[in-house]
Design an enzyme around this catalytic site. Structure first.
Site, short mmCIF file in Angstrom:
data_model
loop_
_atom_site.label_atom_id
_atom_site.label_comp_id
_atom_site.label_asym_id
_atom_site.label_seq_id
_atom_site.Cartn_x
_atom_site.Cartn_y
_atom_site.Cartn_z
N ASP A 90 0.86 -1.18 0.00
CA ASP A 90 0.00 0.00 0.00
C ASP A 90 0.90 1.23 0.00
OD1 ASP A 90 -2.11 -1.73 0.24
OD2 ASP A 90 -2.76 -1.03 2.21
N HIS A 150 4.19 -7.55 0.48
CA HIS A 150 3.74 -8.86 0.02
C HIS A 150 4.39 -9.24 -1.31
CE1 HIS A 150 0.13 -9.43 2.81
NE2 HIS A 150 0.67 -8.26 3.17
N SER A 253 8.68 3.65 4.38
CA SER A 253 9.86 3.63 3.54
C SER A 253 9.48 3.23 2.13
CB SER A 253 10.94 2.72 4.11
OG SER A 253 12.17 3.01 3.48
#
Length: 288
Positions: A90, A150, A253
């Site tokens: 995200d 992910h 980050s």
């Protein structure tokens, strides 16, 4: 040096000292400290706790527990198409495109005419060669985002490379101003073997980022490195499935995905500043 005074200041700040202090605050379970940090970030960055597995901010013993929070089942859904290579995080797109853009062999575009080489990013010329004329996507995670990364595609872990460096901010102004920023910051390079060839996932640290953790090894950063550290995982049969969590950041980050040439095409229209969600289509695999 940048004309932006905040970015200019980061050149002289003691990056690791500040990150160490931030880490102590992030892991503190003192209620006054954790509540103040959590409430400040929720308010300032408009964090959507309705998506969290635990939506009550008081459910988190520390700021780090809140920041690396799990989400409710069903918040993220993987693109069901078998040819969809998935978005890893995200956040928003920082940059994406061909490795070699614009017509510079082996270079990755950063911003405003700035670029760096794949060799600099990976710390290994031989490993970088596999991605020549391939594809990259750089995804920035802001403080409001879900901070678990992910897998875009199923991969067998081959090697990790912990590369020492600075901890510049990775915000928009710093990315535009600091030359070779992502190849200068401390980072963990994760090399995977897939059914289409090699894939690299680069977890880039930043100012006030206290660490990187992986699902197979736990905490990788800190300790902050003084020299390149390699871990060979060949023969250990560590397979991380498409859409599964592979690592997480403590504070916001950047993650960079590298793909070899000829295997996938980025989603048409994907552009800087576009909002991203784990599981959405990042690229379409070419027929094999």
């Amino acid at each position: 040096m940048s004309r932006d005074p905040i970015t200019a200041l980061t050149y002289v700040l003691p990056h690791r000292v500040l990150s160490g202090l931030a880490r102590r605050l992030a892991y503190s379970e003192h209620p006054a400290v954790s509540r103040w940090l959590i409430d400040t970030v929720v308010r300032r960055f408009d964090v959507d706790l309705a998506e969290a597995a635990a939506s009550d901010p008081r459910a988190y013993a520390s700021f780090n527990a809140f920041f690396t929070r799990a989400l409710r089942e069903g918040v993220h859904v993987a693109d069901p198409a078998p040819d969809a290579l998935l978005m890893p995080a995200d956040g928003r797109i920082s940059q994406c495109g061909p490795i070699g853009h614009p017509d510079e062999r082996g270079r990755i575009f950063q911003a405003k005419g700035r670029s760096f080489t794949t060799t600099e990013l990976l710390g290994d010329a031989a490993a970088a060669e596999a991605f020549d004329e391939g594809t990259f996507a750089t995804v920035y995670l802001s403080p409001r985002d879900y901070h678990r990364v992910h897998m875009p595609w199923t991969g067998r872990l081959r090697e990790t490379v912990h590369i020492p460096g600075r901890l510049f901010s990775v915000g928009t102004s710093a990315v535009a101003a600091v030359p070779r920023l992502f190849a200068r910051n401390e980072r963990l390079v994760c090399h995977f073997d897939t059914d289409f060839g090699p894939m690299a996932m680069v977890m880039v640290g930043a100012l006030l980022v206290s660490g990187v953790e992986t699902v197979w090894s736990g905490v990788e950063i800190p300790k902050y490195a003084r020299s390149i550290t390699r871990k060979d995982y060949r023969g250990r049969d560590i397979v991380v499935e498409r859409f599964a969590e592979m690592a997480r950041f403590n504070y916001g980050s950047t993650v960079i995905v590298l793909l070899p040439p000829g295997v996938a095409d980025l989603v048409p229209g994907l552009a800087p500043e576009q909002v991203t969600r784990v599981g959405q289509r990042l690229a379409t695999m070419r027929p094999r």
